[in-house]
Scaffold this motif. Structure first.
Motif, short mmCIF file in Angstrom:
data_model
loop_
_atom_site.label_atom_id
_atom_site.label_comp_id
_atom_site.label_asym_id
_atom_site.label_seq_id
_atom_site.Cartn_x
_atom_site.Cartn_y
_atom_site.Cartn_z
N TYR A 163 0.85 -1.19 0.00
CA TYR A 163 0.00 0.00 0.00
C TYR A 163 0.88 1.24 0.00
O TYR A 163 1.90 1.28 0.69
CB TYR A 163 -0.91 -0.01 1.24
N PHE A 166 1.06 5.58 0.20
CA PHE A 166 0.36 6.71 0.79
C PHE A 166 1.10 8.01 0.48
O PHE A 166 2.32 8.01 0.27
CB PHE A 166 0.30 6.58 2.32
N TYR A 221 1.30 11.84 2.43
CA TYR A 221 0.92 12.67 3.57
C TYR A 221 1.48 14.07 3.37
O TYR A 221 2.54 14.25 2.77
CB TYR A 221 1.49 12.11 4.87
N PHE A 249 -3.24 12.95 6.12
CA PHE A 249 -3.41 11.89 5.14
C PHE A 249 -4.02 12.46 3.87
O PHE A 249 -5.01 13.20 3.91
CB PHE A 249 -4.31 10.80 5.72
N ARG A 286 -4.44 6.87 -0.22
CA ARG A 286 -3.91 5.51 -0.14
C ARG A 286 -4.15 4.82 -1.47
O ARG A 286 -5.22 4.97 -2.08
CB ARG A 286 -4.63 4.73 0.96
N PHE A 334 5.22 13.77 2.15
CA PHE A 334 5.87 12.48 2.35
C PHE A 334 5.12 11.40 1.59
O PHE A 334 3.89 11.31 1.65
CB PHE A 334 5.88 12.11 3.83
N LYS A 374 3.57 0.68 2.92
CA LYS A 374 3.26 -0.33 3.93
C LYS A 374 3.16 -1.67 3.24
O LYS A 374 2.42 -1.81 2.28
CB LYS A 374 1.96 0.02 4.63
N GLY A 375 3.89 -2.65 3.72
CA GLY A 375 3.86 -3.96 3.10
C GLY A 375 2.68 -4.76 3.59
O GLY A 375 1.86 -4.29 4.39
N ASN A 376 2.60 -5.98 3.13
CA ASN A 376 1.48 -6.83 3.52
C ASN A 376 1.72 -7.50 4.86
O ASN A 376 0.82 -8.11 5.42
CB ASN A 376 1.24 -7.89 2.45
N GLY A 413 3.96 -6.80 8.74
CA GLY A 413 4.41 -5.65 9.51
C GLY A 413 3.27 -4.77 9.96
O GLY A 413 3.48 -3.66 10.42
N PHE A 414 2.05 -5.26 9.79
CA PHE A 414 0.86 -4.57 10.26
C PHE A 414 0.84 -3.12 9.86
O PHE A 414 0.82 -2.81 8.67
CB PHE A 414 0.69 -4.79 11.76
N GLN A 415 0.83 -2.19 10.81
CA GLN A 415 0.64 -0.79 10.46
C GLN A 415 1.93 -0.01 10.28
O GLN A 415 1.91 1.20 10.22
CB GLN A 415 -0.22 -0.11 11.54
N LYS A 416 3.06 -0.66 10.17
CA LYS A 416 4.32 0.04 10.04
C LYS A 416 4.43 0.73 8.68
O LYS A 416 4.33 0.09 7.63
CB LYS A 416 5.49 -0.93 10.19
N LEU A 417 4.63 2.03 8.71
CA LEU A 417 4.85 2.81 7.49
C LEU A 417 6.33 3.09 7.33
O LEU A 417 7.01 3.46 8.29
CB LEU A 417 4.11 4.13 7.56
N PHE A 425 8.65 5.65 5.43
CA PHE A 425 8.52 6.96 4.81
C PHE A 425 9.72 7.30 3.94
O PHE A 425 10.86 6.89 4.21
CB PHE A 425 8.39 8.06 5.87
#
Lengths: 115, 115
Positions: free
Chosen positions: A33, A35, A37, A47, A50, A91, A95-97, A99-103, A105
């Motif tokens: 994903y 993003f 910002y 935000f 996405r 920015f 986000k990978g599939n 690592g949950f919510q880790k972005l 940048f």
């Protein structure tokens, strides 16, 4: 490893000019994903958009548009008819599939729009 | 709907002290992530909490810790402060639910200065 590169450190334009912010990413995930910002001087990250890796449709929202190209691993952001209020640091993030919510940048691009 | 709130907004501490920062996510969001932003290192992921459990951790020393409460509010703690810990600490919330596709909404940040 995942990586986001924003090669443009700072861009200066005059109001009403169009400007494109570049973003190149690296990931081994097949689903990921992207993003964008915006960070105004106040500091809060706002935000903007996405985009899922399986959806390569470009998107337009008012004066903002995004061009996602998997073939070149790029997710560029264009502001049409820029305004002074667009001045901020932008920015791109990945986000990978896993690592949950880790972005992850990029280093950001500072956009200065002068009257 | 209220946004993400962080307290305090500004903090000045002395080397060797410890500090606790607080974050209240958007109502209904169960995932809270923390990021550190510095001029030199940019935006870096610290950790993420979901349903009171740490799901992911960035590459930071053990002096950085966090927790999440049953109401999804989160705190992060930095012990034995160093000058290099001076940064903007950003909290982000998202729906979470183990799906990596949710966008994160950021709070205004806590600016920590270590002297």
């Amino acid at each position: 490893a995942q990586k986001v590169t924003q090669a443009q450190t700072e861009i200066s334009v005059v109001e009403k000019e169009d400007v494109t912010l570049d973003c190149v990413y690296e990931t081994r995930d097949t689903t990921y994903y992207l993003f964008w910002y915006k960070q105004p001087p106040s500091g809060e990250l706002v935000f903007l958009i996405r985009r899922n890796s399986f959806d390569e449709q470009n998107e337009i929202s008012g004066r903002y548009s995004w061009n996602f190209q998997k073939s070149t691993s790029s997710f560029n952001f264009t502001i049409t008819a820029s305004q002074v209020v667009d001045s901020a640091v932008y920015f791109c993030a990945l986000k990978g599939n896993t690592g949950f919510q880790k972005l992850v940048f990029g280093t950001g691009t500072r956009l200065l729009v002068s009257p | 709907k209220a946004g993400v709130t962080q307290t305090p907004r500004y903090l000045i501490k002395t080397r060797g002290q410890q500090v606790t920062l607080s974050c209240s996510p958007i109502s209904g969001h169960r995932s809270v992530s923390w990021y550190q932003q510095t001029p030199g290192q940019g935006l870096q992921f610290l950790f993420e909490y979901f349903s009171e459990t740490q799901r992911n951790k960035g590459n930071f020393p053990g002096r950085f810790s966090g927790r999440q409460f049953s109401n999804s509010r989160s705190e992060m703690n930095v012990s034995t402060l160093e000058l290099g810990d001076s940064a903007l600490y950003l909290c982000a919330s998202s729906l979470g639910r183990g799906d990596a596709s949710y966008e994160q909404y950021f709070g205004p940040g806590t600016r920590l200065t270590v002297t």
